[in-house]
Design a protein around this motif. Structure first.
Motif, PDB file in Angstrom:
ATOM      1  N   UNK A 152       0.838  -1.200   0.000  1.00  0.00           N
ATOM      2  CA  UNK A 152       0.000   0.000   0.000  1.00  0.00           C
ATOM      3  C   UNK A 152       0.872   1.249   0.000  1.00  0.00           C
ATOM      4  N   UNK A 153       0.627   2.227  -0.871  1.00  0.00           N
ATOM      5  CA  UNK A 153       1.405   3.477  -0.860  1.00  0.00           C
ATOM      6  C   UNK A 153       1.235   4.215   0.462  1.00  0.00           C
ATOM      7  N   UNK A 154       2.285   4.906   0.873  1.00  0.00           N
ATOM      8  CA  UNK A 154       2.271   5.554   2.194  1.00  0.00           C
ATOM      9  C   UNK A 154       1.247   6.677   2.287  1.00  0.00           C
ATOM     10  N   UNK A 155       0.827   7.239   1.137  1.00  0.00           N
ATOM     11  CA  UNK A 155      -0.133   8.338   1.186  1.00  0.00           C
ATOM     12  C   UNK A 155      -1.499   7.871   1.702  1.00  0.00           C
ATOM     13  N   UNK A 156      -1.759   6.566   1.627  1.00  0.00           N
ATOM     14  CA  UNK A 156      -3.050   6.036   2.069  1.00  0.00           C
ATOM     15  C   UNK A 156      -2.981   5.436   3.479  1.00  0.00           C
ATOM     16  N   UNK A 157      -1.799   5.435   4.088  1.00  0.00           N
ATOM     17  CA  UNK A 157      -1.667   4.764   5.381  1.00  0.00           C
ATOM     18  C   UNK A 157      -2.493   5.447   6.468  1.00  0.00           C
ATOM     19  N   UNK A 158      -2.502   6.790   6.491  1.00  0.00           N
ATOM     20  CA  UNK A 158      -3.280   7.500   7.491  1.00  0.00           C
ATOM     21  C   UNK A 158      -4.766   7.203   7.384  1.00  0.00           C
ATOM     22  N   UNK A 159      -5.282   7.166   6.159  1.00  0.00           N
ATOM     23  CA  UNK A 159      -6.700   6.867   5.959  1.00  0.00           C
ATOM     24  C   UNK A 159      -7.021   5.432   6.376  1.00  0.00           C
ATOM     25  N   UNK A 160      -6.126   4.494   6.034  1.00  0.00           N
ATOM     26  CA  UNK A 160      -6.373   3.105   6.408  1.00  0.00           C
ATOM     27  C   UNK A 160      -6.319   2.926   7.929  1.00  0.00           C
ATOM     28  N   UNK A 161      -5.360   3.582   8.589  1.00  0.00           N
ATOM     29  CA  UNK A 161      -5.286   3.514  10.047  1.00  0.00           C
ATOM     30  C   UNK A 161      -6.576   4.027  10.687  1.00  0.00           C
ATOM     31  N   UNK A 162      -7.051   5.170  10.189  1.00  0.00           N
ATOM     32  CA  UNK A 162      -8.272   5.754  10.734  1.00  0.00           C
ATOM     33  C   UNK A 162      -9.463   4.833  10.522  1.00  0.00           C
ATOM     34  N   UNK A 163      -9.532   4.215   9.343  1.00  0.00           N
ATOM     35  CA  UNK A 163     -10.665   3.338   9.040  1.00  0.00           C
ATOM     36  C   UNK A 163     -10.612   2.055   9.875  1.00  0.00           C
ATOM     37  N   UNK A 164      -9.422   1.465  10.034  1.00  0.00           N
ATOM     38  CA  UNK A 164      -9.291   0.239  10.822  1.00  0.00           C
ATOM     39  C   UNK A 164      -9.651   0.504  12.282  1.00  0.00           C
ATOM     40  N   UNK A 165      -9.227   1.666  12.816  1.00  0.00           N
ATOM     41  CA  UNK A 165      -9.589   2.003  14.198  1.00  0.00           C
ATOM     42  C   UNK A 165     -11.100   2.138  14.355  1.00  0.00           C
ATOM     43  N   UNK A 166     -11.751   2.716  13.353  1.00  0.00           N
ATOM     44  CA  UNK A 166     -13.216   2.839  13.405  1.00  0.00           C
ATOM     45  C   UNK A 166     -13.882   1.475  13.340  1.00  0.00           C
ATOM     46  N   UNK A 167     -13.360   0.592  12.481  1.00  0.00           N
ATOM     47  CA  UNK A 167     -13.933  -0.749  12.377  1.00  0.00           C
ATOM     48  C   UNK A 167     -13.719  -1.560  13.652  1.00  0.00           C
ATOM     49  N   UNK A 168     -12.592  -1.354  14.304  1.00  0.00           N
ATOM     50  CA  UNK A 168     -12.337  -2.082  15.547  1.00  0.00           C
ATOM     51  C   UNK A 168     -13.342  -1.711  16.629  1.00  0.00           C
TER      52      UNK A 168
END
Length: 887
Positions: A762-778
């Motif tokens: 995954x490109x690093x530009x999307x890491x912040x969005x993925x982190x935020x989404x995974x935390x919400x899903x958790x």
């Protein structure tokens, strides 16, 4: 330190005036709070405030049937059309008049608005029937204007087919209107009530109309033969038929009158609210009373019913109450109330998850930062609460004008210690030793500082030295010194734990209003009445820096002011100051509409926050409108109560001389900021204002920010890519569209075996969005292990990069940490509850262990056999349930 704080939420007030509104799915409630709109998620137990603000208080709200367009209108008739899911303002428009009713048609193609005694029907922007290629040059297009009422229209209700709408007016009549020009059904008048009609509704089959008037009369109207029709008239001929009163019912509530009413056609339930705070539920057309309940001591201003008819929302503006009642189970879904009076002081809890507010109404409220709801209300104080502060052991201390200092245990929500002085004093300032052993308080009635022991509750000492009332107190964070500020133009530094309690006076040029300690205990900030903000070194007792803040804090002018905003007195000084968590910035507020953020080292003004643009408050405008000036003074200050159409509104029930409650004074509320507080994390701050508790945050994550979009990136192409098992490309396309539901489908559609490889590429530009989404899903998703696999893959593959770029990912990493801690705590609790079951299974013979290890929840016979064995041995739950823990 970052300074780009953005408005995040509004707490402290839940309802002010106007109408309440349920979303089409019935899970969210929209409430007007001053000039803003708050949304309460009744299922997810959270609330948020939409980012836009009107220039005056909101009068009416309306939501289209799809639930994506919100139309809000203020008292001046200025409307804002908002995309509710995106929280984006689409259009600003003026309806040129005071709006009293507003409703969308069920088809969504029109909306009707009542402006005085006229009704205007407008085309909804971007209606479903707009053909492709048609351009909409004007967002608001008026369809027709309807006239015929002789007084203000109170309500508008549409028929289910959107061909007709029904209006109720103060002129004692209800009228039926046709949307399209139809000579036969152009207008029908329903008259017969003796007082103004509060509401009128169609039945579900549109064969019956119900009207409720203010005096508690319910009329049932049906299409029947005319009274002057001949005896042999044909009942099927429209020429011989008219709307007439079929039944009359009365509520019989003595002197109480109907203030609001709502009708649910599907369940045939009529809900009415009265001026004595009681609401009734009746089933029509039989008029059988289903339920009644007293929910307030004052008028119920508005009632709303959700789509299923199960939840009833009530708003009472006088006390700021908002209630959602589930009438079938007879329980509250939501019960919130803001402060009745102005908020005096606020403070964050040590973990930053709670905010404490205290007000002149004597109440102390605990607000949850994440949900936005009031958790508990503490009501032991008998007068206004002027100061509150936390000790490090999470004990809350409050000072009040009733002469008491109270200590609260916020785990059990009880007052475990009360401190009082030998003589009756009204305490106005408070300071608590960080260790929680000593509490100090100052008063405007006495020049002494009182010190109590928390353990024994006894008065230890009284510090004398000031020659004027003590206005502010502060303990150093390391507990070595106490600083007191007074109106005698001095600040004194006390060492109360030494053998000789001496004080070092710091002389200033004006009365001192507030003092604050820097987190490192080496510096204090002092604000004085002449608008100066000075910084002093505590150990050397010398001034290090100073700021002339008169121009920064100077706000707008009041309606009664005869001077310009630059020359108005009383607004040119800060009354509250607070350091940031790292001590590099200082936040200050006063009796104006501005909050100022300063850099401590250089004294430079970093940012200026405008608290409110609401023209309904005094002090928000820089220049007055000469058109509103009359020979009798400003138009807004003229009392027009005697010109009201209803006798109850004309009657003056105030007490002469009283300044609060039901006093005779008619003063406009003034915009001011009596208290500010920084979050312990430094990522947010809150400010107590006239309109409520404003929260500004750096973690304002909700935004529509699509990037790298082209015509090939659509939801359908994203799902096609997912079907082709190109998971990385599908996830990137979903992030580009920034659609939460689409991201969830791609996220859950990714096989567990592919997660590590996908995250690695995954490109690093999307890491912040993925982190935020995974935390919400958790937090929301039931897929526990699946979410943990994603978190582990992210930290394993990109942990080094996250550490190097921690400054930009603080909010996301904190959300992930919070989610993991919650999962850990829940699993630990579950394991502790079942530890004896696990020990029992481990102690079984090998045969039973093998049976237990092969146990499948789908095999009912084997499970029942194991349950019987456990029950026979005295283990397990009372009903023989086994949770499936094996060795």
């Amino acid at each position: 330190m970052k300074t780009d704080f953005q408005f995040s939420n509004l707490l402290g007030t839940v309802y002010s005036r106007g109408n309440l509104l349920f979303t089409p799915d019935g899970t969210c409630l929209l409430s007007p709070v001053g000039n803003r709109v708050s949304v309460f998620d009744l299922v997810g137990s959270s609330s948020y405030t939409l980012p836009f603000a009107h220039r005056r208080n909101i009068a009416r709200l309306a939501l289209n049937p799809r639930g994506n367009l919100l139309l809000s209108v203020d008292e001046d008739g200025r409307a804002i059309l908002t995309n509710l899911p995106r929280r984006i303002v689409l259009y600003h428009f003026s309806l040129r008049g005071q709006v009293t009713a507003l409703a969308f048609a069920p088809s969504g193609r029109h909306f009707a608005v009542a402006i005085g005694r006229q009704i205007e029907v407008w085309h909804t922007p971007s209606t479903p029937d707009v053909a492709e290629g048609d351009l909409e040059f004007a967002p608001f297009v008026r369809h027709r204007t309807y006239t015929g009422h002789y007084d203000a229209v109170q309500s508008i209700e549409w028929s289910t087919d959107s061909r007709f709408f029904l209006t109720a007016s103060k002129d004692l009549t209800a009228r039926i209107w046709s949307v399209d020009q139809d000579e036969r059904n152009a207008q029908t008048t329903l008259s017969g009530h003796r007082q103004r009609i509060v509401g009128a509704w169609f039945s579900q089959d549109q064969e019956t109309i119900y009207t409720v008037s203010r005096d508690g009369a319910l009329f049932v109207w049906q299409y029947m033969l005319r009274y002057d029709a001949p005896d042999d008239a044909d009942p099927d001929d429209d020429q011989n038929l008219q709307w007439g009163i079929a039944e009359r019912h009365f509520f019989m509530q003595n002197n109480a009158h109907v203030t609001c009413a709502g009708f649910h056609p599907e369940s045939k339930l009529l809900v009415t609210g009265f001026s004595h705070g009681i609401f009734f539920i009746h089933e029509l057309p039989a008029f059988a009373q289903v339920q009644n309940l007293s929910i307030s001591q004052n008028d119920i201003d508005y009632v709303a019913i959700n789509k299923t008819g199960e939840w009833l929302a009530f708003g009472a503006s006088k006390l700021g109450q908002l209630l959602v009642w589930e009438w079938q189970s007879e329980g509250y879904v939501l019960k919130q109330q803001g402060h009745f009076d102005a908020i005096n002081t606020i403070t964050y809890s040590p973990d930053g998850q709670r905010i404490i507010t205290a007000a002149d109404d004597g109440k102390v409220k605990v607000w949850d930062v994440n949900s936005g709801f009031c958790v508990v209300t503490l009501t032991e104080h008998l007068s206004g609460v002027t100061a509150c502060e936390f000790a490090k052991n999470s004990v809350l201390y409050t000072a009040s004008l009733d002469g008491s200092i109270r200590a609260w245990d916020l785990r059990r929500y009880r007052n475990f210690r009360t401190f009082t002085a030998p003589s009756r004093l009204s305490f106005s300032s408070l300071a608590v030793d960080p260790s929680g052993e000593v509490v100090c308080a100052g008063s405007i009635d006495s020049f002494d500082i009182h010190i109590w022991s928390v353990q024994t509750g006894q008065l230890l000492d009284r510090l004398s030295g000031h020659e004027g009332p003590v206005s502010s107190l502060a303990f150093s964070p390391d507990g070595s010194a106490l600083v007191s500020a007074s109106w005698d133009r001095t600040v004194r530094v006390w060492n109360i734990f030494a053998r000789t309690q001496t004080s070092e006076p710091l002389q200033l040029m004006a009365d001192v209003l507030c003092v604050a300690f820097r987190p490192d205990s080496k510096q204090i900030a002092v604000t004085t009445l002449d608008g100066q903000l000075t910084f002093w070194n505590v150990s050397d007792a010398v001034q290090e820096n100073g700021v002339d803040a008169r121009r920064d804090v100077s706000g707008g002018r009041k309606m009664s002011d005869r001077r310009t905003a630059a020359n108005v007195g009383g607004t040119k000084a800060f009354t509250t100051v607070k350091y940031s968590a790292d001590g590099t910035c200082l936040l200050a507020g006063g009796n104006s509409k501005y909050i100022c953020l300063y850099d401590v080292q250089s004294g430079v003004l970093l940012k200026k926050f405008t608290v409110s643009v609401n023209l309904s408050l005094d002090g928000t405008q820089e220049f007055l409108n000469s058109k509103l000036l009359t020979a009798a003074g400003p138009e807004g200050l003229i009392d027009d109560q005697g010109e009201a159409s209803d006798l109850e509104d004309r009657r003056d029930t105030t007490l002469p001389g009283a300044q609060k409650g039901i006093g005779a004074r008619r003063t406009r509320p003034e915009v001011r900021v009596p208290a500010v507080a920084f979050s312990p994390t430094g990522r947010a701050f809150c400010a107590a204002s006239t309109e409520g508790l404003l929260i500004y945050s750096l973690d304002n994550t909700f935004q529509f920010d699509p990037f790298d979009l082209d015509i090939t990136v659509t939801p359908s192409t994203t799902l096609d890519t997912l079907a082709q098992k190109d998971y990385l490309k599908a996830l990137i396309m979903a992030f580009r569209l920034n659609e939460c539901n689409l991201i969830r489908r791609v996220y859950e559609g990714t096989p567990v075996t592919m997660v590590a490889l996908l995250v690695k590429e995954l490109p690093s530009v999307y890491l912040g969005r993925l982190l935020r989404f995974v935390a919400l899903q958790a937090d929301e998703s039931p897929h526990l292990e699946f979410n943990l696999v994603w978190i582990e893959a992210l930290l394993t593959s990109h942990g080094r990069w996250m550490k190097d770029n921690r400054a930009g990912l603080e909010a996301e990493l904190r959300s992930v940490e919070k989610a993991v801690r919650r999962i850990q705590a829940e699993l630990a609790r579950l394991a502790d509850e079942n530890i004896y079951r696990i020990e029992y299974l481990l102690a079984q013979p090998a045969e039973n262990k093998e049976k237990a290890s092969k146990l499948d929840f789908g095999d009912k016979e084997l499970r029942n056999e194991v349950d019987e064995e456990m029950v026979g041995s005295g283990e397990g739950d009372d009903d023989g349930e086994w949770l499936g823990f094996v060795g």
